[in-house]
Design an enzyme around this catalytic site. Structure first.
Site, PDB file in Angstrom:
ATOM      1  N   GLU A  59      -3.084 -10.189  -5.859  1.00  8.34           N
ATOM      2  CA  GLU A  59      -3.659  -8.719  -5.933  1.00  8.34           C
ATOM      3  C   GLU A  59      -4.580  -8.304  -4.865  1.00  8.34           C
ATOM      4  OE1 GLU A  59      -2.617  -6.589  -8.026  1.00  8.34           O
ATOM      5  OE2 GLU A  59      -1.625  -8.386  -9.489  1.00  8.34           O
ATOM      6  N   TYR A  91      -9.952  -2.522  -9.866  1.00  8.32           N
ATOM      7  CA  TYR A  91      -8.488  -2.900 -10.011  1.00  8.32           C
ATOM      8  C   TYR A  91      -8.295  -4.113  -9.830  1.00  8.32           C
ATOM      9  CZ  TYR A  91      -3.885  -3.677  -8.599  1.00  8.32           C
ATOM     10  OH  TYR A  91      -2.704  -4.203  -8.683  1.00  8.32           O
ATOM     11  N   ASP A 102      -3.423   2.033 -10.047  1.00  6.20           N
ATOM     12  CA  ASP A 102      -3.035   1.864  -8.599  1.00  6.20           C
ATOM     13  C   ASP A 102      -2.176   3.212  -8.466  1.00  6.20           C
ATOM     14  OD1 ASP A 102      -0.504   1.263  -9.428  1.00  6.20           O
ATOM     15  OD2 ASP A 102      -0.627  -0.570  -8.332  1.00  6.20           O
TER      16      ASP A 102
HETATM   17  N1  ADE Z   1       1.146  -4.590  -6.902  1.00  5.59           N
HETATM   18  C1  ADE Z   1      -0.070  -5.023  -7.055  1.00  5.59           C
HETATM   19  N2  ADE Z   1      -0.005  -6.071  -7.535  1.00  5.59           N
HETATM   20  C2  ADE Z   1       1.277  -6.139  -8.121  1.00  5.59           C
HETATM   21  C3  ADE Z   1       1.822  -7.205  -9.218  1.00  5.59           C
HETATM   22  N3  ADE Z   1       1.294  -7.978  -9.764  1.00  5.59           N
HETATM   23  N4  ADE Z   1       3.309  -7.104  -9.329  1.00  5.59           N
HETATM   24  C4  ADE Z   1       3.890  -6.267  -8.462  1.00  5.59           C
HETATM   25  N5  ADE Z   1       3.258  -5.276  -7.643  1.00  5.59           N
HETATM   26  C5  ADE Z   1       2.140  -5.474  -7.500  1.00  5.59           C
END
Ligand code: ADE
Length: 345
Positions: free
Chosen positions: A45, A125, A143
């Protein structure tokens, strides 16, 4: 046309069915739903905040190979962590990750959203993503993908962050919060894309106000961009592409990382004035101009004029240092140009 509270059960079922069949197979998506390895989820993340998923996967595998566990990360020297972060940008995130790994090793993994939020560098987030994916806590992420999908569903051209969070909280499936969050992300990344959404493939099309309007890509309206600051600077490459003088940058030019010695071009002075300042500071002479490299970040556009130099401090091997992409471009310039520039006439 927009979803009502009565639609929620069907809408959740339809999107989760789509996700179970079409969700992406990604390297951090391993382990039981709502109970994944918190380390892998957390690192992914943090990386994905600044990187597209395709590139993020490569960085993720590289980082996990270097530091397979939170204990390995906490025990590593900061320099090694920055080196493994190379190319990912926003190095403050790597510093925070390293510092937070120390906290986790001393105090154990956070048990909920508030515990994650208390770690260095973990914002709302990341805390929502990790607590839903690794702990099964009912926290909705917000997001760019989620914002776009929700703005379209409700036909909201100018969704404020609070509006998006409120809609995301209402929609979140409390039975499968992690899967729900990733379903919205995947829908946004693969179907409800910014420019040419594939509404024919969208499981939510029947509820979507933007689709009904006939102009789904018009939602949300384009945001005013924050001004991009132009930064001009000069750098001296003393040595070659393998061994060069490096120094730790300060200030607005990729501060904190090692890089070629450089000086910002101030106000309306020319490159020559900055170059004179730089060579005087290093006790070096200028041999010739290698060319220019450019690098664009969210709020800054850097143009670096690279000169070959001689004298001054001793060159060191560049392979062991975490360098920015800008510096790698400058070293590549040496490989392209030095032979012709310094060939005997
Ligand atoms: N973008 C941010 N976190 C994500 C996730 N867990 N899977 C796919 N895209 C992402």
């Amino acid at each position: 046309m927009t979803p009502t509270p009565a639609d929620l059960p069907a809408l959740r079922r339809v999107l989760l069915t789509w996700f179970d069949a079409r969700g992406r197979d990604l390297p951090w998506r391993v382990g039981p739903e709502g109970g994944r390895d918190p380390y892998r989820v957390w690192v992914s993340e943090v990386l994905l905040q600044q990187t597209q998923v395709a590139r993020g996967q490569v960085y993720f595998e590289r980082f996990l190979a270097a530091f397979p566990t939170v204990e390995a990360l906490a025990a590593a020297p900061l320099e090694a962590v920055l080196k493994a972060w190379e190319g990912c940008g926003y190095y403050a995130r790597a510093r925070h990750l390293h510092r937070a790994a120390g906290v986790v090793v001393r105090e154990g993994w956070p048990r909920d959203f508030a515990g994650w939020r208390a770690l260095p560098g973990v914002g709302p987030y990341t805390a929502a993503a990790v607590s839903s994916l690794a702990l099964g806590e009912a926290r909705a992420v917000n997001d760019g993908n989620v914002r776009r999908v929700l703005a379209r569903l409700w036909g909201e051209a100018r969704p404020s962050p609070a509006w998006v969070q409120a809609r995301a909280d209402e929609l979140l499936d409390p039975a499968r919060p992690g899967a729900w969050n990733e379903a919205l992300m995947d829908l946004g990344a693969t179907v409800c894309t910014p420019k040419a959404p594939r509404c024919a493939e969208c499981p939510l099309a029947g509820w979507c106000a933007a689709r009904a309007s006939g102009d789904p890509a018009g939602f949300p309206a384009p945001q005013e961009r924050a001004a991009v600051r132009e930064v001009r600077a000069v750098a001296l490459l003393i040595g070659d592409a393998e061994r060069a003088v490096l120094e730790r940058r300060g200030g607005s030019l990729l501060g904190g990382l090692m890089g070629l010695p450089s000086e910002e071009v101030r106000g309306d002075e020319g490159d020559a004035a900055a170059l004179a300042r730089l060579s005087a500071r290093l006790g070096a002479t200028v041999r010739g101009e290698l060319g220019e490299v450019r690098h664009t970040m969210t709020h800054r556009r850097i143009r670096l004029a690279v000169y070959a130099g001689a004298g001054g401090p001793a060159p060191v091997p560049v392979a062991g240092e975490a360098l920015s992409r800008l510096d790698h471009k400058a070293l590549a310039l040496w490989r392209q140009r030095a032979a012709s520039l310094f060939a005997p006439k």
